[in-house]
Design an enzyme around this catalytic site. Structure first.
Site, short mmCIF file in Angstrom:
data_model
loop_
_atom_site.label_atom_id
_atom_site.label_comp_id
_atom_site.label_asym_id
_atom_site.label_seq_id
_atom_site.Cartn_x
_atom_site.Cartn_y
_atom_site.Cartn_z
N HIS A 242 0.82 -1.20 0.02
CA HIS A 242 0.04 0.11 -0.01
C HIS A 242 0.86 1.06 -0.09
CE1 HIS A 242 -3.05 2.95 1.26
NE2 HIS A 242 -3.73 2.42 1.21
N GLU A 255 -6.57 5.46 1.58
CA GLU A 255 -6.78 6.12 0.32
C GLU A 255 -8.05 7.05 0.24
OE1 GLU A 255 -6.26 2.48 -1.91
OE2 GLU A 255 -7.23 3.59 -3.67
N ARG A 258 -6.99 10.85 -0.21
CA ARG A 258 -6.75 11.21 -1.55
C ARG A 258 -8.11 11.08 -2.40
NH1 ARG A 258 -3.32 6.82 -3.38
NH2 ARG A 258 -3.40 5.92 -1.30
N ARG A 279 -2.72 0.89 -6.53
CA ARG A 279 -1.84 0.90 -5.32
C ARG A 279 -0.45 0.44 -5.95
NH1 ARG A 279 -5.81 -1.65 -0.74
NH2 ARG A 279 -7.02 0.35 -0.22
N HIS A 382 0.57 -4.93 2.61
CA HIS A 382 -0.94 -4.78 2.95
C HIS A 382 -1.75 -5.66 2.75
CE1 HIS A 382 -4.07 -2.16 3.87
NE2 HIS A 382 -4.73 -2.42 2.77
N HIS A 383 -1.75 -6.69 1.49
CA HIS A 383 -2.54 -7.41 1.27
C HIS A 383 -1.88 -8.57 0.24
CE1 HIS A 383 -6.87 -8.53 0.53
NE2 HIS A 383 -6.60 -9.08 -0.43
N ARG A 422 -5.07 -5.49 -5.88
CA ARG A 422 -6.37 -5.50 -5.26
C ARG A 422 -6.68 -3.69 -5.40
NH1 ARG A 422 -8.68 -3.91 -0.80
NH2 ARG A 422 -6.64 -4.22 0.61
#
Ligand code: ADP
Length: 448
Positions: A242, A255, A258, A279, A382-383, A422
């Site tokens: 991220h 996010e 933004r 991302r 992050h993921h 993602r």
């Protein structure tokens, strides 16, 4: 004498809780097992919201959207590596999942946008607060209303499998007791492995030393457990970093800020990339800067519309100043460059044309009202997009892509839906949509 349930749910994040509630509503006797001492998993940290197209809440706000566009943008964001069958199911069920939550008193009626999307479709609480805590507290109320059994501080160590089907689980509680539970269906909703740095580095050596935004329970044990009974995996190397993480605390800067109009500025005082890109791309462009970090910059108007900003201020992440010039001084940034950056961004907003960086969304308002704010950020793990293979019924598949009877998986533990990247807001949608499906199918399997 082992205890018996119809459905055992492993993990109490969003996927596990949605699955448990749905299985209970199908009439099944359900047990949730959670290895940590609290409910909520990594979901409780989810910030931006839940994506869905063609929802009632979009219509109320006059937002025109389509499932087809949601599908296309998710596929493009995932670099066309998404499992298209899962993606179709996802897009199709998203508005129903928003209603499923609303019927259970979890209303996500405000809407924002995330990187890689062209339309406001990220649903969040009416007060614009972070989605995770709101979602988990709402789901827990539903658990309590249904008296669903929950064991905390208890790990599932093994899925019992014999005679071609799942038979239940083995548990280890905090007294170091091993317990056996009988169940015809087991739903694995154990989340991802972002907090298991050894596993991350095994698949992606260049991520050595990166911080992670995840809770410490995100260690990927559920994947190993399912592999032991034959499950296949997919996309294991697809790990998302991220772009905006506060590095001293590993705290995620959502996010949504933004999406609400903030920009990214380098130490040189310049914008360097379209902040509303996906991302993977935004992260790569921050890492590509000489100093490998950047600042999220916003003003008072943007702060007022993003509840999380006050949380960032309270946590001490935010450097603020009455004027842009003073902010630049505090950041030890060339103030001429910074002032010119704000000026040309504000012109882009006015013209609704960001010719320099091609930002097409969230050109919401000029950044011109003091105080002015900056948060220093850099990317973090992050993921994990990869995971066990499932079909559109959330059945876990073996190496030959055959169903493992009685084994279900939903949420971040499952791979394929997100492809190579993602989109923000698609994780919460994933866990709720596939959590509901897993609960329904697991209950039917157990009770037939
Ligand atoms: P998702 O977003 O897919 O719902 P989360 O990360 O929010 O995933 O939740 C997963 C939960 O599963 C976490 O609370 C984690 O502690 C729990 N968990 C992981 N492995 C086990 C295990 N072996 N036994 C019990 N709980 C587990």
């Amino acid at each position: 004498e082992p205890q018996s349930y119809d459905v055992v749910v492993v993990g109490s994040g969003g996927a596990g809780l949605a699955a448990a509630i749905q299985a209970c509503d199908e009439g099944a006797k359900v047990l949730i097992v959670e290895k940590m001492s609290t409910i909520g998993g990594n979901t409780i940290k989810a910030s931006v919201g839940m994506n869905a197209a063609e929802t009632r809440f979009q219509k109320l706000k006059g937002i025109v959207d389509s499932k087809a566009l949601f599908y296309q943008e998710t596929l493009k964001g995932g670099q066309f590596k998404n499992n298209t069958a899962l993606l179709k199911e996802f897009v199709e069920h998203a508005p129903q999942a928003i209603e499923w939550l609303a019927e259970r008193n979890i209303e996500l009626s405000d809407i924002t946008i995330t990187g890689g999307m062209s339309i406001d479709r990220t649903h969040r609480p009416a007060d614009c607060s972070a989605v995770g805590g709101f979602l988990i507290s709402g789901l827990v109320k539903n658990l309590n209303q249904r008296n669903i059994d929950v064991m905390l501080d208890t790990s599932v160590t093994e899925i019992r499998y014999a005679d071609g089907a799942v038979q239940g689980v083995e548990l280890l509680n905090d007294d170091n007791e091993i317990l056996t539970i009988n169940a015809k269906s087991v739903i694995v909703a154990t989340g991802g492995f972002s907090a298991n740095s050894e596993m991350v580095v095994k698949y992606r050596p260049e991520l050595d030393g990166f911080v992670t935004t995840n809770h410490k329970g995100a260690t990927g044990g559920g994947i190993a457990m399912l592999q032991k009974i034959g499950a296949g995996t997919v996309d294991m190397g697809q790990i998302q970093i991220h772009p905006t993480v506060e590095q001293t605390t590993s705290y995620l800067i959502s996010e949504a800020i933004r999406g609400g109009g903030a920009i990214l500025v380098s130490q040189a005082g310049k914008r360097f990339f379209n902040e509303m890109e996906t991302r993977d791309k935004v992260s790569a462009n921050i890492i590509g800067l000489p100093e490998k970090f950047a600042y999220v910059i916003f003003d008072e108007q943007i702060r007022m519309k993003n509840k999380a900003a006050d949380e960032y201020i309270a946590r001490g992440f935010v450097i603020s100043a009455d004027s842009p010039r003073e902010l630049a001084a505090k950041l030890e940034m060339d103030h001429h460059a910074f002032l010119a950056t704000l000026e040309s961004y504000n012109v882009a907003v006015e013209k609704q044309d960001d010719s320099e960086f091609g930002r097409k969304t969230a050109l919401r308002q000029p950044i011109h009202e003091g105080p002015f704010y900056a948060i220093r950020i850099a990317p973090g793990v992050h993921h994990t997009m990869g995971g066990v293979m499932i079909n559109t019924d959330t059945c876990v598949l073996d190496l030959q892509e055959q169903v493992i009877h009685g084994a279900y998986a939903a949420g971040e533990v499952a791979g394929g839906l997100h492809g190579a990247n993602r989109i923000g807001g698609n994780a919460v949608a994933d866990i709720i949509i596939f959590g509901i499906l897993a609960g329904r199918n697991a209950a039917k399997h157990a009770m037939r």
